[in-house]
Write a protein that holds these residues in place. Structure first.
Motif, PDB file in Angstrom:
ATOM      1  N   ALA A 211       0.847  -1.186   0.000  1.00  0.00           N
ATOM      2  CA  ALA A 211       0.000   0.000   0.000  1.00  0.00           C
ATOM      3  C   ALA A 211       0.890   1.246   0.000  1.00  0.00           C
ATOM      4  CB  ALA A 211      -0.920   0.009   1.219  1.00  0.00           C
ATOM      5  N   SER A 212       0.287   2.394  -0.189  1.00  0.00           N
ATOM      6  CA  SER A 212       1.024   3.655  -0.188  1.00  0.00           C
ATOM      7  C   SER A 212       0.440   4.570   0.877  1.00  0.00           C
ATOM      8  CB  SER A 212       0.937   4.335  -1.564  1.00  0.00           C
ATOM      9  OG  SER A 212       1.618   5.571  -1.565  1.00  0.00           O
ATOM     10  N   ALA A 213       1.189   4.779   1.949  1.00  0.00           N
ATOM     11  CA  ALA A 213       0.765   5.693   3.012  1.00  0.00           C
ATOM     12  C   ALA A 213       1.726   6.880   3.054  1.00  0.00           C
ATOM     13  CB  ALA A 213       0.741   4.981   4.358  1.00  0.00           C
ATOM     14  N   THR A 214       1.232   8.010   3.517  1.00  0.00           N
ATOM     15  CA  THR A 214       2.023   9.237   3.481  1.00  0.00           C
ATOM     16  C   THR A 214       2.047   9.926   4.838  1.00  0.00           C
ATOM     17  OG1 THR A 214       0.051  10.407   2.702  1.00  0.00           O
ATOM     18  CG2 THR A 214       1.626   9.688   1.032  1.00  0.00           C
ATOM     19  N   MET A 215       3.091  10.720   5.034  1.00  0.00           N
ATOM     20  CA  MET A 215       3.249  11.562   6.211  1.00  0.00           C
ATOM     21  C   MET A 215       4.015  12.791   5.762  1.00  0.00           C
ATOM     22  SD  MET A 215       5.175  10.714   9.841  1.00  0.00           S
ATOM     23  CE  MET A 215       3.878   9.685  10.534  1.00  0.00           C
ATOM     24  N   ARG A 216       3.468  13.976   6.026  1.00  0.00           N
ATOM     25  CA  ARG A 216       4.141  15.190   5.575  1.00  0.00           C
ATOM     26  C   ARG A 216       3.801  16.357   6.496  1.00  0.00           C
ATOM     27  NH1 ARG A 216       1.592  19.275   2.613  1.00  0.00           N
ATOM     28  NH2 ARG A 216      -0.600  18.918   2.108  1.00  0.00           N
ATOM     29  N   PHE A 217       4.527  17.459   6.303  1.00  0.00           N
ATOM     30  CA  PHE A 217       4.281  18.674   7.069  1.00  0.00           C
ATOM     31  C   PHE A 217       3.702  19.731   6.150  1.00  0.00           C
ATOM     32  CE2 PHE A 217       5.537  22.792   8.892  1.00  0.00           C
ATOM     33  CZ  PHE A 217       4.952  22.667  10.144  1.00  0.00           C
ATOM     34  N   ASP A 218       2.574  20.307   6.537  1.00  0.00           N
ATOM     35  CA  ASP A 218       1.948  21.397   5.803  1.00  0.00           C
ATOM     36  C   ASP A 218       2.352  22.709   6.464  1.00  0.00           C
ATOM     37  OD1 ASP A 218       0.107  23.412   4.907  1.00  0.00           O
ATOM     38  OD2 ASP A 218      -1.189  21.809   4.166  1.00  0.00           O
ATOM     39  N   ARG A 219       3.299  23.419   5.847  1.00  0.00           N
ATOM     40  CA  ARG A 219       3.808  24.658   6.456  1.00  0.00           C
ATOM     41  C   ARG A 219       2.753  25.750   6.508  1.00  0.00           C
ATOM     42  NH1 ARG A 219       8.478  22.689   3.810  1.00  0.00           N
ATOM     43  NH2 ARG A 219      10.208  22.409   5.266  1.00  0.00           N
ATOM     44  N   GLU A 220       1.878  25.792   5.520  1.00  0.00           N
ATOM     45  CA  GLU A 220       0.850  26.824   5.500  1.00  0.00           C
ATOM     46  C   GLU A 220      -0.114  26.669   6.673  1.00  0.00           C
ATOM     47  OE1 GLU A 220      -2.735  28.454   2.575  1.00  0.00           O
ATOM     48  OE2 GLU A 220      -1.237  27.034   1.819  1.00  0.00           O
ATOM     49  N   LYS A 221      -0.488  25.423   6.960  1.00  0.00           N
ATOM     50  CA  LYS A 221      -1.434  25.163   8.047  1.00  0.00           C
ATOM     51  C   LYS A 221      -0.724  24.823   9.363  1.00  0.00           C
ATOM     52  CE  LYS A 221      -5.088  23.373   5.018  1.00  0.00           C
ATOM     53  NZ  LYS A 221      -4.396  23.626   3.733  1.00  0.00           N
ATOM     54  N   GLU A 222       0.623  24.696   9.327  1.00  0.00           N
ATOM     55  CA  GLU A 222       1.417  24.296  10.485  1.00  0.00           C
ATOM     56  C   GLU A 222       0.878  22.988  11.068  1.00  0.00           C
ATOM     57  OE1 GLU A 222       1.614  27.746  13.093  1.00  0.00           O
ATOM     58  OE2 GLU A 222       3.601  28.148  12.264  1.00  0.00           O
ATOM     59  N   LEU A 223       0.719  22.015  10.176  1.00  0.00           N
ATOM     60  CA  LEU A 223       0.176  20.718  10.552  1.00  0.00           C
ATOM     61  C   LEU A 223       1.113  19.600  10.125  1.00  0.00           C
ATOM     62  CD1 LEU A 223      -3.600  20.942   9.496  1.00  0.00           C
ATOM     63  CD2 LEU A 223      -2.717  20.772  11.828  1.00  0.00           C
ATOM     64  N   LEU A 224       1.265  18.613  10.991  1.00  0.00           N
ATOM     65  CA  LEU A 224       1.803  17.315  10.615  1.00  0.00           C
ATOM     66  C   LEU A 224       0.605  16.467  10.200  1.00  0.00           C
ATOM     67  CD1 LEU A 224       3.934  15.005  10.544  1.00  0.00           C
ATOM     68  CD2 LEU A 224       3.377  14.614  12.952  1.00  0.00           C
ATOM     69  N   ILE A 225       0.624  15.930   8.989  1.00  0.00           N
ATOM     70  CA  ILE A 225      -0.519  15.207   8.443  1.00  0.00           C
ATOM     71  C   ILE A 225      -0.080  13.820   8.002  1.00  0.00           C
ATOM     72  CG2 ILE A 225      -2.343  15.244   6.702  1.00  0.00           C
ATOM     73  CD1 ILE A 225      -1.829  18.281   6.460  1.00  0.00           C
ATOM     74  N   TYR A 226      -0.882  12.808   8.344  1.00  0.00           N
ATOM     75  CA  TYR A 226      -0.537  11.456   7.923  1.00  0.00           C
ATOM     76  C   TYR A 226      -1.802  10.614   7.753  1.00  0.00           C
ATOM     77  CZ  TYR A 226      -1.020  10.465  12.953  1.00  0.00           C
ATOM     78  OH  TYR A 226      -1.484  10.374  14.237  1.00  0.00           O
ATOM     79  N   ASP A 227      -1.678   9.548   6.963  1.00  0.00           N
ATOM     80  CA  ASP A 227      -2.813   8.678   6.668  1.00  0.00           C
ATOM     81  C   ASP A 227      -3.325   7.966   7.910  1.00  0.00           C
ATOM     82  OD1 ASP A 227      -3.650   8.220   3.727  1.00  0.00           O
ATOM     83  OD2 ASP A 227      -1.476   8.380   3.599  1.00  0.00           O
ATOM     84  N   HIS A 228      -4.640   7.805   7.979  1.00  0.00           N
ATOM     85  CA  HIS A 228      -5.246   6.895   8.936  1.00  0.00           C
ATOM     86  C   HIS A 228      -5.315   5.525   8.271  1.00  0.00           C
ATOM     87  CE1 HIS A 228      -8.923   4.912  10.728  1.00  0.00           C
ATOM     88  NE2 HIS A 228      -8.118   5.049  11.760  1.00  0.00           N
ATOM     89  N   VAL A 229      -4.821   4.496   8.956  1.00  0.00           N
ATOM     90  CA  VAL A 229      -4.823   3.150   8.391  1.00  0.00           C
ATOM     91  C   VAL A 229      -5.776   2.262   9.168  1.00  0.00           C
ATOM     92  CG1 VAL A 229      -2.472   3.336   7.488  1.00  0.00           C
ATOM     93  CG2 VAL A 229      -2.845   2.420   9.789  1.00  0.00           C
TER      94      VAL A 229
END
Length: 292
Positions: A211-229
């Motif tokens: 599968a393909s899961a992601t984790m990244r930082f959104d600088r505009e929203k100041e959020l760490l965002i990642y997939d729910h599995v």
């Protein structure tokens, strides 16, 4: 993909090292990097990895190395904070079939008089609460970095990393790096899941390797965002796969606070993972039958 690919380059650099005249060929460095990634036999890959590490370590201790972007060594992943005071260089070697070892350095830049810090891959990444240093590292390819300050105003960095944890499970990690005169510390209690749970030192996302899961930082929203599995049952056994929703952590006053649902997010897939298969496969890694 699990392996990085690219073309070697031919540049010869000569300098004085340890009061002796030493010639180090970047062609040799590129050659051994290529072999450690692409050789078919594990013994050849590991022998090349040993030679590459020896040459690369010597090279990082030269003034000339700080100006090298290593774009001609695509087997390395390099991340640098916005202030360019240091950079983190990581890579991976397949020891045997689908088992990987990780290597890395922190190289200090901008006139900082400190030798490079070598990471030692000594353990599996299983704890969201422990702290490690460069000598007890768990191994990862770091593909993202974001500075922040802890509650006591300590300078820290949010690192995003990838680890091919087992032959069937990949991991992504949101790590906290703190640099001190004594070295590097990985992990700090800054992730607050809820008001009633223990604060975490890092966030680990595990998912099935097909599968393909992601984790990244959104600088505009100041959020760490990642997939729910979610767990699903397959003919090959249980598997963790993304369900199309996302969790997050928002940075506020030195802490990262959990957000259960994040909406309207477009994710970019960072480097890391298994090498793409030449034949088409389904969600569970099985070869798809050709249509008549």
């Amino acid at each position: 993909m699990r392996k990085l690919s690219g073309l070697p380059f031919t540049l010869l650099v000569t300098w004085c090292l340890n009061a002796q005249n030493v010639t180090i060929s970047l062609t040799d460095i590129s050659f051994y990097a290529d072999v450690m990634v692409h050789a078919s036999k594990p013994v050849h890959r590991m022998r090349a990895a040993t030679e590459f590490l020896r040459l690369f370590k010597d090279y990082l201790n030269t003034p000339e190395s700080s100006a090298n972007t290593f774009k001609d060594l695509p087997w390395l992943t390099v991340v640098t904070p916005q202030d360019s005071t240091f950079r983190i260089i990581t890579w991976q070697v397949e020891e045997d079939l689908q088992t990987f070892r990780y290597y890395g350095y922190i190289q200090f830049l901008s006139g900082i008089d400190h030798p490079p810090l070598e990471f030692r891959d000594t353990r599996s990444l299983t704890s969201e609460y422990a702290s490690f240093d460069q000598g007890t590292w768990y191994g990862a390819i770091y593909y993202g970095i974001q500075p922040f300050k802890t509650q006591d105003k300590t300078d820290a960095y949010l690192l995003l990393g990838f680890n091919a944890h087992t032959p069937t499970i990949n991991q992504r990690v949101a790590e906290v790096l703190i640099l001190q005169s004594s070295g590097a510390t990985f992990g700090s209690p800054v992730f607050n899941p809820t008001d009633s749970t223990e604060v975490k030192s890092r966030i680990i996302l595990e998912y099935t390797d097909v599968a393909s899961a992601t984790m990244r930082f959104d600088r505009e929203k100041e959020l760490l965002i990642y997939d729910h599995v979610i767990p699903i049952t397959t003919p090959e056994g249980p598997a963790l796969v993304p369900d199309g929703s996302y969790h997050g952590y928002r940075y506020t006053n030195g802490m990262w606070h959990f957000i259960d649902s994040v909406f309207n997010i477009i994710m970019d897939e960072p480097p890391g993972g298994r090498e793409p298969q030449k034949e088409k496969r389904d969600l569970f890694g099985r070869e798809m039958k050709k249509k008549d």
